[in-house]
Motif scaffolding. Structure first.
Motif, PDB file in Angstrom:
ATOM      1  N   GLN A   1       1.271  -1.105  -1.051  1.00 31.88           N
ATOM      2  CA  GLN A   1       0.386  -0.114  -1.662  1.00 31.88           C
ATOM      3  C   GLN A   1      -1.054  -0.622  -1.690  1.00 31.88           C
ATOM      4  OE1 GLN A   1       1.355   3.097  -2.941  1.00 31.88           O
ATOM      5  NE2 GLN A   1       3.080   2.572  -1.628  1.00 31.88           N
TER       6      GLN A   1
ATOM      7  N   ALA B   1      -2.260  -0.502   1.998  1.00 29.77           N
ATOM      8  CA  ALA B   1      -2.594   0.856   2.445  1.00 29.77           C
ATOM      9  C   ALA B   1      -3.912   1.296   1.823  1.00 29.77           C
ATOM     10  CB  ALA B   1      -1.476   1.823   2.067  1.00 29.77           C
ATOM     11  N   SER B   2      -4.154   0.940   0.563  1.00 28.72           N
ATOM     12  CA  SER B   2      -5.407   1.389  -0.042  1.00 28.72           C
ATOM     13  C   SER B   2      -6.602   0.602   0.497  1.00 28.72           C
ATOM     14  CB  SER B   2      -5.358   1.381  -1.571  1.00 28.72           C
ATOM     15  OG  SER B   2      -4.625   0.322  -2.074  1.00 28.72           O
ATOM     16  N   THR B   3      -6.369  -0.630   0.933  1.00 29.08           N
ATOM     17  CA  THR B   3      -7.443  -1.345   1.640  1.00 29.08           C
ATOM     18  C   THR B   3      -7.708  -0.675   2.989  1.00 29.08           C
ATOM     19  OG1 THR B   3      -6.863  -3.445   0.624  1.00 29.08           O
ATOM     20  CG2 THR B   3      -8.152  -3.563   2.633  1.00 29.08           C
TER      21      THR B   3
ATOM     22  N   PHE C   1     -10.524   2.197   0.121  1.00 32.36           N
ATOM     23  CA  PHE C   1     -10.824   2.445  -1.287  1.00 32.36           C
ATOM     24  C   PHE C   1     -11.590   1.261  -1.870  1.00 32.36           C
ATOM     25  CE2 PHE C   1      -7.074   5.350  -1.171  1.00 32.36           C
ATOM     26  CZ  PHE C   1      -7.686   6.466  -1.711  1.00 32.36           C
TER      27      PHE C   1
ATOM     28  N   THR D   1     -12.401  -1.400  -4.991  1.00 31.18           N
ATOM     29  CA  THR D   1     -11.482  -2.105  -5.884  1.00 31.18           C
ATOM     30  C   THR D   1     -11.137  -1.231  -7.085  1.00 31.18           C
ATOM     31  OG1 THR D   1     -12.510  -4.162  -5.238  1.00 31.18           O
ATOM     32  CG2 THR D   1     -11.157  -4.221  -7.216  1.00 31.18           C
TER      33      THR D   1
ATOM     34  N   GLN E   1     -11.256   2.056  -7.339  1.00 33.74           N
ATOM     35  CA  GLN E   1     -10.411   3.192  -6.957  1.00 33.74           C
ATOM     36  C   GLN E   1      -8.967   2.764  -6.719  1.00 33.74           C
ATOM     37  OE1 GLN E   1     -12.755   4.407  -3.610  1.00 33.74           O
ATOM     38  NE2 GLN E   1     -13.628   6.169  -4.673  1.00 33.74           N
TER      39      GLN E   1
ATOM     40  N   LYS F   1      -6.608   4.974  -8.890  1.00 27.43           N
ATOM     41  CA  LYS F   1      -5.931   6.047  -8.144  1.00 27.43           C
ATOM     42  C   LYS F   1      -4.548   5.631  -7.643  1.00 27.43           C
ATOM     43  CE  LYS F   1      -9.972   8.469  -7.484  1.00 27.43           C
ATOM     44  NZ  LYS F   1     -10.067   9.070  -8.825  1.00 27.43           N
ATOM     45  N   ILE F   2      -4.402   4.347  -7.324  1.00 29.49           N
ATOM     46  CA  ILE F   2      -3.160   3.950  -6.652  1.00 29.49           C
ATOM     47  C   ILE F   2      -2.278   3.056  -7.529  1.00 29.49           C
ATOM     48  CG2 ILE F   2      -2.176   2.908  -4.556  1.00 29.49           C
ATOM     49  CD1 ILE F   2      -3.968   5.383  -4.046  1.00 29.49           C
TER      50      ILE F   2
ATOM     51  N   PRO G   1      -1.507   4.305 -11.744  1.00 25.66           N
ATOM     52  CA  PRO G   1      -0.579   5.446 -11.840  1.00 25.66           C
ATOM     53  C   PRO G   1       0.861   5.097 -11.448  1.00 25.66           C
ATOM     54  CG  PRO G   1      -2.579   6.101 -10.698  1.00 25.66           C
ATOM     55  CD  PRO G   1      -2.664   4.614 -10.873  1.00 25.66           C
ATOM     56  N   GLN G   2       1.029   4.037 -10.660  1.00 23.47           N
ATOM     57  CA  GLN G   2       2.398   3.627 -10.319  1.00 23.47           C
ATOM     58  C   GLN G   2       2.922   2.553 -11.257  1.00 23.47           C
ATOM     59  OE1 GLN G   2       3.367   3.110  -6.045  1.00 23.47           O
ATOM     60  NE2 GLN G   2       1.212   3.556  -5.719  1.00 23.47           N
TER      61      GLN G   2
END
Lengths: 237, 256
Positions: free
Chosen positions: A122, A125-127, A131, A133, A135, A139-140, A143-144
């Protein structure tokens, strides 16, 4: 010795009940403090500088390994006598600080376990999607990380609720202290203390059941959404 | 000849004492499709992970569109890149992962939209339109409101591709994107990649074990062995006519 007396019971009940708002209020205040300060621990422990990391870990371990009662006494009686930095606080504030701080170390661990449980893919993927740091966290990751910990956080609420009577030792008058006062004045402890036990049971037990349900819901949360979604999209077609 | 979009100059990478890459030199031209093949542990994935900024090279330079990815100028001195520098360059690169790495708490559409809205600053309506177009392109226009957990592996991987494509990278990296799929789902994913390869001015680097596919799609194939590029050339040169013995024995395992 007198036996069970319903008159005493009904006389004591409203008096003891008066303390319930203090008990609940203190629980909520301690819990909010612990939830917020838990974030501080989690943040501090993520600082990638060894001495800081070591220090924070040690302080957390220290707080967890000393009894909350000792911490309460220290904050209320001893802290005002500490030179330069010491100052006196009222019982309620002392209790929020003492119990809140104690439990924040556990809550911080709960957050950490939630964050660690998020797959490292995760982050990657956000890197890859570029996104920032901030965000990535908002966002990722968070929330998980947080939803699976909600049942654990709920458990700590119940545990704290049951530890709050400790505050009566420094003069916060919740239901336990109310019952004790009544007992001392009327030499009748059986009924008022039974009332205290019943009140705790009435509040904790349904909460425990609620948390169990929440746990089941959290474990199946993406499947649940899935069911709702597929049925609604079928309806639309 | 046009300027390369990506250049590796003597790039080395070690994990602890283990030297994974021992001097990689590589040029990728715009729109060029490159396949990297080789035994597992040869460092194939590490090459593209460094380009995606997921691993930092131990030595050497990676140049992306004229900019040094891992180094920057500060007060006239060359120093290690900071996050801001990486972010500025990283936008040119997109990646699809072996294990999809979709965001499980978002719907398929949200998975595609989130980065164009929050990273590229596109307005929500446009972002939604582009995402839907892209999802239709990969054949998932009817799954917009589903969550990743409801999809098959092949569908998940197609969403991951749409999510990366909608960012319009200049270079797209594919990290063994079919390795985690059931055999019957590999075809649909390769089909989508073929489609992207055909209509794209986008450069692609594919780490893959699908030899026939590499032969079909790639302009250039690199055979990576023990941390160096042991053989390179057109797909047919490398896969069908190479004299390199280690490559021969590597290929034999796939052909049997």
């Amino acid at each position: 010795m007198n036996n069970w007396n319903w008159d005493t019971f009904f006389e004591a009940f409203p008096l003891v009940l008066e303390g319930i708002w203090i008990t609940i209020g203190l629980t909520v205040a301690c819990y909010l403090f612990a939830l917020l300060f838990g974030f501080v621990w989690t943040f501090l422990r993520r600082i990638p500088i060894k001495p800081i990391n070591w220090l924070v870990t040690w302080v957390m371990e220290f707080i967890r390994s000393t009894p909350p009662l000792v911490q309460l006494f220290f904050i209320f009686y001893a802290w005002p006598m500490v030179p330069v930095v010491g100052f006196a606080m009222d019982p309620f504030t002392s209790a929020v600080l003492g119990l809140g701080l104690h439990f924040s170390t556990y809550i911080g661990e709960v957050y950490r376990s939630g964050i660690d449980a998020v797959d490292k893919g995760q982050w990657e993927a956000s890197t890859a999607l570029n996104f920032s740091t901030r965000q990535k966290w908002t966002k990722i990751i968070i929330p998980q990380a947080i939803p699976p910990t909600i049942p654990m956080l709920g458990n700590y609420l119940i545990i704290m609720f049951k530890e709050v009577p400790l505050a009566s030792t420094i003069g916060v008058v919740g239901i336990l202290q109310m019952a004790n006062n009544y007992g001392a004045q009327n030499w009748a402890y059986l009924e008022p203390l039974t009332i205290v036990a019943i009140l705790f049971l009435i509040l904790s037990y349904p909460s425990a059941i609620l948390i169990k349900k929440l746990e089941v819901k959290m474990n199946t949360r993406f499947d649940k959404k899935a069911v709702v979604n597929s049925s609604s999209s079928k309806g639309a077609v | 000849m046009s300027e390369p979009i990506v250049t590796f100059q003597d790039v080395h990478k070690s994990f602890g004492d283990v030297k994974v890459l021992k001097g990689i030199d590589l040029e990728v031209k715009p729109a060029e499709k490159i396949a990297i093949i080789g035994p597992s542990g040869s460092g194939k994935t590490t090459i593209i992970r460094m380009l995606m900024t997921l691993e930092e090279p131990t030595a050497g330079d990676i140049i992306v569109d004229g900019n040094n990815l891992w180094k920057m100028e500060k007060n006239g001195k060359t120093v290690d890149a900071n996050d801001k520098h990486l972010r500025a360059i990283r936008g040119d690169i997109g990646m699809v992962f072996q294990h999809f790495n979709l965001f499980p708490h978002m719907t398929i559409l949200e998975n595609c939209m989130t980065a164009i809205i929050h990273v590229k600053g596109e307005n929500k309506e446009k972002a939604k339109k582009h995402s839907i177009e892209m999802l239709e392109k990969v054949g998932l226009g009817d799954k917009l409101d589903n969550y990743p957990s409801q999809l098959s592996g092949g569908q998940k991987q197609r969403v991951a591709m749409a999510r990366a494509l909608v960012m319009r990278p200049k270079v797209m990296l594919f990290d063994e994107v079919t390795s985690a799929l059931d055999p019957e789902l590999v075809g649909e994913v390769l089909e989508v990649i073929r489609g992207i390869a055909k209509d794209g001015e986008m450069a692609m680097i594919l780490v893959t074990h699908e030899m026939d596919f590499a032969l079909d799609v790639a302009d250039k194939v690199l055979f990576l062995d023990e941390g160096v590029i042991a053989e390179q050339g057109s797909a047919s040169q490398v896969i069908e006519h190479s004299k390199n013995e280690r490559l021969q024995s590597f290929l034999k395992r796939f052909r049997s």
